[in-house]
Design an enzyme around this catalytic site. Sequence first.
Site, PDB file in Angstrom:
ATOM      1  N   CYS A 113     -35.839 -67.337 -36.130  1.00  0.00           N
ATOM      2  CA  CYS A 113     -37.166 -66.936 -35.559  1.00  0.00           C
ATOM      3  C   CYS A 113     -37.902 -68.088 -35.665  1.00  0.00           C
ATOM      4  CB  CYS A 113     -37.705 -65.504 -35.976  1.00  0.00           C
ATOM      5  SG  CYS A 113     -36.739 -64.053 -35.573  1.00  0.00           S
ATOM      6  N   HIS A 249     -45.593 -66.448 -35.117  1.00  0.00           N
ATOM      7  CA  HIS A 249     -44.312 -65.521 -34.650  1.00  0.00           C
ATOM      8  C   HIS A 249     -44.836 -64.158 -34.553  1.00  0.00           C
ATOM      9  CE1 HIS A 249     -40.279 -64.022 -34.299  1.00  0.00           C
ATOM     10  NE2 HIS A 249     -40.085 -63.636 -35.709  1.00  0.00           N
ATOM     11  N   ASN A 279     -40.356 -58.411 -30.925  1.00  0.00           N
ATOM     12  CA  ASN A 279     -39.976 -59.768 -31.427  1.00  0.00           C
ATOM     13  C   ASN A 279     -38.970 -60.429 -30.370  1.00  0.00           C
ATOM     14  OD1 ASN A 279     -38.770 -61.722 -32.842  1.00  0.00           O
ATOM     15  ND2 ASN A 279     -38.673 -60.444 -34.802  1.00  0.00           N
TER      16      ASN A 279
HETATM   17  O1  UT7 Z   1     -38.173 -62.141 -37.396  1.00  0.00           O
HETATM   18  C1  UT7 Z   1     -37.876 -61.224 -38.338  1.00  0.00           C
HETATM   19  C2  UT7 Z   1     -37.753 -59.701 -38.087  1.00  0.00           C
HETATM   20  N1  UT7 Z   1     -38.030 -58.566 -38.897  1.00  0.00           N
HETATM   21  C3  UT7 Z   1     -38.914 -58.022 -39.303  1.00  0.00           C
HETATM   22  O2  UT7 Z   1     -40.332 -58.325 -38.813  1.00  0.00           O
HETATM   23  C4  UT7 Z   1     -38.975 -56.703 -40.111  1.00  0.00           C
HETATM   24  C5  UT7 Z   1     -40.097 -56.644 -41.040  1.00  0.00           C
HETATM   25  N2  UT7 Z   1     -40.170 -55.115 -41.540  1.00  0.00           N
HETATM   26  C6  UT7 Z   1     -40.794 -54.219 -40.908  1.00  0.00           C
HETATM   27  O3  UT7 Z   1     -41.715 -54.532 -39.901  1.00  0.00           O
HETATM   28  C7  UT7 Z   1     -40.672 -52.892 -41.483  1.00  0.00           C
HETATM   29  O4  UT7 Z   1     -39.875 -52.890 -42.807  1.00  0.00           O
HETATM   30  C8  UT7 Z   1     -40.097 -51.694 -40.512  1.00  0.00           C
HETATM   31  C9  UT7 Z   1     -41.190 -51.612 -39.361  1.00  0.00           C
HETATM   32  C10 UT7 Z   1     -38.847 -52.481 -40.095  1.00  0.00           C
HETATM   33  C11 UT7 Z   1     -39.774 -50.527 -41.202  1.00  0.00           C
HETATM   34  O5  UT7 Z   1     -41.220 -49.964 -41.693  1.00  0.00           O
HETATM   35  P1  UT7 Z   1     -41.198 -49.236 -43.111  1.00  0.00           P
HETATM   36  O6  UT7 Z   1     -42.442 -49.030 -43.513  1.00  0.00           O
HETATM   37  O7  UT7 Z   1     -40.547 -50.506 -44.197  1.00  0.00           O
HETATM   38  O8  UT7 Z   1     -40.259 -48.188 -43.273  1.00  0.00           O
HETATM   39  P2  UT7 Z   1     -38.791 -47.812 -43.939  1.00  0.00           P
HETATM   40  O9  UT7 Z   1     -37.988 -48.634 -43.801  1.00  0.00           O
HETATM   41  O10 UT7 Z   1     -39.424 -47.819 -45.394  1.00  0.00           O
HETATM   42  O11 UT7 Z   1     -38.649 -46.330 -43.568  1.00  0.00           O
HETATM   43  C12 UT7 Z   1     -39.793 -45.250 -43.615  1.00  0.00           C
HETATM   44  C13 UT7 Z   1     -39.153 -44.168 -43.028  1.00  0.00           C
HETATM   45  C14 UT7 Z   1     -37.552 -43.619 -43.242  1.00  0.00           C
HETATM   46  O12 UT7 Z   1     -37.421 -42.407 -43.211  1.00  0.00           O
HETATM   47  P3  UT7 Z   1     -37.617 -41.443 -44.900  1.00  0.00           P
HETATM   48  O13 UT7 Z   1     -36.354 -41.859 -45.597  1.00  0.00           O
HETATM   49  O14 UT7 Z   1     -38.781 -41.935 -45.580  1.00  0.00           O
HETATM   50  O15 UT7 Z   1     -37.560 -40.032 -44.397  1.00  0.00           O
HETATM   51  C15 UT7 Z   1     -36.947 -44.215 -42.037  1.00  0.00           C
HETATM   52  O16 UT7 Z   1     -35.827 -43.344 -42.041  1.00  0.00           O
HETATM   53  O17 UT7 Z   1     -39.321 -44.165 -41.573  1.00  0.00           O
HETATM   54  C16 UT7 Z   1     -37.964 -44.046 -41.041  1.00  0.00           C
HETATM   55  N3  UT7 Z   1     -37.729 -44.662 -39.736  1.00  0.00           N
HETATM   56  C17 UT7 Z   1     -38.078 -44.475 -38.590  1.00  0.00           C
HETATM   57  N4  UT7 Z   1     -38.806 -43.268 -38.142  1.00  0.00           N
HETATM   58  C18 UT7 Z   1     -38.923 -43.149 -36.825  1.00  0.00           C
HETATM   59  C19 UT7 Z   1     -37.162 -45.764 -39.806  1.00  0.00           C
HETATM   60  N5  UT7 Z   1     -37.160 -46.337 -38.447  1.00  0.00           N
HETATM   61  C20 UT7 Z   1     -37.761 -45.319 -37.814  1.00  0.00           C
HETATM   62  C21 UT7 Z   1     -37.959 -45.310 -36.512  1.00  0.00           C
HETATM   63  N6  UT7 Z   1     -38.741 -44.140 -36.078  1.00  0.00           N
HETATM   64  N7  UT7 Z   1     -37.648 -46.030 -35.553  1.00  0.00           N
END
Ligand code: UT7
Length: 324
Positions: A113, A249, A279
């Site tokens: 990216c 970005h 993205n």
């Molecule tokens: O160019 C590089 C691109 N990459 C990025 O920008 C990624 C950077 N990372 C992020 O933006 C965040 O880590 C995410 C948006 C991907 C995820 O957010 P988070 O606050 O880190 O969530 P998490 O992975 O800790 O998940 C929290 C909860 C989980 O449920 P439990 O285990 O707490 O019950 C996930 O299973 O959210 C759940 N979850 C979702 N729920 C609804 C994960 N994805 C989703 C979803 N919808 N799409």
Amino acid sequence: MSISAKIVGVGACVPQKMVDNHMLEAIMDTSDEWIVKRTGIRERRLVTEETNTEMAISAAKQAMDHADVSPDDIGIIVGCTITSDFATPSLASLVQKGIGCGMAAAMDVAAGCTGFIYALATITSMMDTLGVDTGLLVAAENLSCRMNWEDRATCILFGDGAGAVVVKRSEENHIKHPFLRAIPDTDDVLFIKNKRNDNPWSAAQANDDISLTMKGQDVFVFAVDAMEKSIKHLEAAMGDTKIDKIVPHQANNRIIQFAANSTHFDKDQFYVNVDKYANTSSATIPIALKEAHDSGWLKKGDEVALVGFGAGLTYGGIVVKWAI
Ligand code: UT7
């Protein structure tokens, strides 16, 4: 290092098909509320009929029209993609054919990216090295073809699209202080594998996972640190000249908010359109430049920092004094 060149035209192309968060709710266990709160993304454009190459050519033609240059004026084309339609020739060569440019250097740069920032530094350096007056830089991504649509934490983040700029050598220095960095991704937090060699004598399995794989929280931590380091580096490099605006970005609105908090910049100084396109990897910055220019948000004379991060793990930034 200083490079005597300026951006004289911008173009962008996104697919027709808009997929909003509610449409994702219909096919996976997610919600508009969760996606907006964690990322700021409301919708994205996904390829249905277009190809990566077609989007790249369309963005390139727009940028050339804007710059009022003809295909034969272009002395170098640099492509930037991690999702080309072809392993070879390069995206740059595909664009050269598509725009009808008879003779130019043509090559691609890949830095995830952060690709557009790396490629902008590369094209300006190459223009100096080759003695070329006009260059075309095109970033195009078709990431939806490498998503695992059952990985809800990842597939909701990405979209497809292309952006392009025309660069001309100039007396005044408008493209300044390239800052290109990379650290090894020792924990494999962000990658897309290609299919392994499965020739008849190879031990490789035919069903290797070739979708984008990401440890979201680790990437988040890296991204926040990379943005802060890049902005602070560019500020220091600029000395007494202040940075007016930042085009980052577009990965996640929360990452951009963190970058604003950890530097003294207001959130309003950051251009944000991740809500509309999600993205699009290396294409986010040129798509944002095109929109920011067309809407009047970017003004001639603005000192604009472009900053980004991505797989590699790469990160960095560059300052562009807006010249159009
Ligand atoms: O160019 C590089 C691109 N990459 C990025 O920008 C990624 C950077 N990372 C992020 O933006 C965040 O880590 C995410 C948006 C991907 C995820 O957010 P988070 O606050 O880190 O969530 P998490 O992975 O800790 O998940 C929290 C909860 C989980 O449920 P439990 O285990 O707490 O019950 C996930 O299973 O959210 C759940 N979850 C979702 N729920 C609804 C994960 N994805 C989703 C979803 N919808 N799409």
